[in-house]
Design an enzyme around this catalytic site. Structure first.
Site, PDB file in Angstrom:
ATOM      1  N   GLY A  10       1.251  -1.003   0.311  1.00 59.62           N
ATOM      2  CA  GLY A  10       0.313  -0.159  -0.396  1.00 59.62           C
ATOM      3  C   GLY A  10       0.764   1.071   0.171  1.00 59.62           C
ATOM      4  O   GLY A  10       2.031   1.378  -0.585  1.00 59.62           O
ATOM      5  N   GLY A  12       2.807   2.369   2.484  1.00 57.46           N
ATOM      6  CA  GLY A  12       4.038   2.548   2.580  1.00 57.46           C
ATOM      7  C   GLY A  12       4.717   1.360   1.819  1.00 57.46           C
ATOM      8  O   GLY A  12       5.801   1.365   1.888  1.00 57.46           O
ATOM      9  N   CYS A 164      -8.483   7.580  12.916  1.00 49.81           N
ATOM     10  CA  CYS A 164      -8.124   7.865  11.429  1.00 49.81           C
ATOM     11  C   CYS A 164      -9.720   8.590  11.356  1.00 49.81           C
ATOM     12  O   CYS A 164     -10.783   8.099  10.594  1.00 49.81           O
ATOM     13  CB  CYS A 164      -8.157   6.838  10.127  1.00 49.81           C
ATOM     14  SG  CYS A 164      -7.630   7.471   8.857  1.00 49.81           S
ATOM     15  N   CYS A 358      -0.785  16.297   7.804  1.00 45.04           N
ATOM     16  CA  CYS A 358      -1.856  15.689   6.676  1.00 45.04           C
ATOM     17  C   CYS A 358      -1.911  17.525   5.979  1.00 45.04           C
ATOM     18  O   CYS A 358      -2.177  18.229   6.592  1.00 45.04           O
ATOM     19  CB  CYS A 358      -3.071  15.508   7.726  1.00 45.04           C
ATOM     20  SG  CYS A 358      -4.542  14.857   7.326  1.00 45.04           S
TER      21      CYS A 358
END
Length: 428
Positions: A10, A12, A164, A358
């Site tokens: 993914g 990472g 999240c 972010c």
């Protein structure tokens, strides 16, 4: 020759594989094992869910990308890990031996913690959607197209134990923007239901002015909210949540009606990882030291959402700490450098930078934050809003996917976000 196996491909895992192949001598073998045969750019899933992107815009087939780099690839789920034998078993019974294992699987989506939660398409009879995978985002859009023909209330938010929260806020504002473009917003009450103790907590105890800025945005967009929400069950068209006070005592019971809902679930570790004795905490997240290495098995490393990070603070309804893109990027880079040092007989020294950075899209504007370090008190506590964030996220999507297609191991988040947008100065 050493064999390095990476579980997961993914946000990472794929960059980690590229960097591993580029940094290690060619005598060493690198293999990627992933449950599906494609990479998906997860940050774009909220756009998929309202039709602003198509699947092919954010999905890449892994085999040709990895083969071109000289990386072996197995498109199967890992079913068991035997750390004593340094061996994995994948779906179908095939075994794979390793010298080093890097676990970058992402999370298991724990819908079953709230009865009635989870996508209907999963077969579990759930009543809420998710944008955690491209499949889930497409399922939402399919129902959303029907919803647009006869609009009604929408519930968006995050379940107890979620970590999240950024995508939930993103999605609320993206849906708001999409409905306004369609001239349907006046027919759709939106309620944001979150386990956070206050709007803008984000699992981080707030960042800068996140509380006041996000509350103001929600008022300006006529989005109602329920915080400290301990959602207990979901039925067709109705979400049940108990609102707690600051002491964790029940304050108010809510039955929130909806015609369509997107609620982010709590995360756990994937089954094969969670089942390894001594590797994980009780929720299945990998316990690591300051070098991203397992505390029990010294040839196992881990990065990303699947590692154990303690909550920033105790909250009335449990919340977890997020792992953002920049943090994950530094984790995987540290792993690559440390494995390279071990292979050379050198002590490991590289540590990740656990700073939360972010970019959150809000439909036609956006919000960006930097929390350095992640746990307060912080050296940098910065939160800003503007259309530049919306444009930056679009730009980063294109940039990251272009790098993945090209097989580049250059740190994407650091180069594009920190340098191009001038945020790097905050880290000095």
């Amino acid at each position: 020759m050493a064999h390095i196996v990476l579980m997961g491909a993914g946000i990472g895992g794929l960059p980690a594989a590229y960097e591993m192949r580029d940094m290690l001598d060619k005598q060493h073998k690198v293999t990627v094992i992933n449950a599906v045969d494609y990479f998906q750019f997860v940050p774009s899933n909220p756009w998929i869910a309202v039709g602003w992107r198509k699947r092919d815009d954010i999905v890449l087939q892994l085999a040709p990308l990895l083969q071109r780099k000289g990386i072996d690839f197995i498109a199967k789920a890992v079913t068991a890990i035997d750390p004593e034998a340094n061996q994995l078993t994948v779906d179908g019974g095939q075994t794979v031996s390793y010298d080093y294992l890097v676990i970058i699987t992402g999370p298991k989506l724990s819908f079953d913690e709230v009865p009635g939660a989870g996508p209907v398409s999963s077969g579990g009879g759930g009543h809420t959607h998710s944008v955690c995978t491209v499949d889930h985002a497409e399922a939402f859009f399919k129902d959303y197209e029907e919803f647009l023909k006869a609009p009604g209330p929408i519930v968006i938010g995050a379940m107890p134990g979620a970590s999240c929260f950024g995508p939930a806020y993103e999605f609320a504002f993206i849906v708001d923007a999409d409905l306004r473009k369609r001239k349907l917003r006046s027919k759709v009450p939106i309620t944001f239901v979150t386990s956070e103790p206050y709007i803008g907590h984000l699992g981080l105890g707030g960042v800068g002015d996140s509380k006041s800025l996000l509350e103001s945005e929600m008022r300006g967009h006529d989005i109602k909210w329920i915080t400290n929400a301990k959602t207990t069950k979901v039925e067709a068209g109705k979400l049940f949540t108990t609102q707690l006070d600051d002491k964790g005592e029940p304050y108010k019971e809510h039955e929130v009606p909806f015609k369509i809902s997107m609620m982010l679930p709590a995360f756990k570790g994937v089954n094969a990882v969670a089942a390894v004795p001594g590797l994980c905490n009780p929720r299945g997240f990998v316990l690591i030291d300051e070098y991203q290495r397992s505390k029990k098995h010294r040839n196992i490393f881990s990065a990303g959402v699947c590692v154990a990070i303690p909550p920033v603070e105790v909250t009335p309804v449990p919340t977890g700490a997020p792992k953002t893109g920049y943090m994950i990027e530094t984790m995987v880079s540290a792993i690559v450098h440390n494995i390279k040092d071990e292979l050379a007989g050198q002590p490991v020294t590289t540590q990740a930078t656990w700073n939360a950075i972010c970019l959150a899209d809000m439909g036609d504007t956006g919000a960006a934050f930097v929390a350095l370090p992640q746990i307060p008190p912080r050296n940098v506590n910065w939160f800003k809003k503007g259309k530049w964030v919306h444009l930056a996220k679009i730009g980063f999507e294109k940039y990251f996917l272009r790098k993945m297609r090209a097989g580049s191991s250059e740190p994407a988040f650091e180069k594009f976000v920190l340098k191009s947008l001038g945020i790097a100065r905050l880290l000095k």
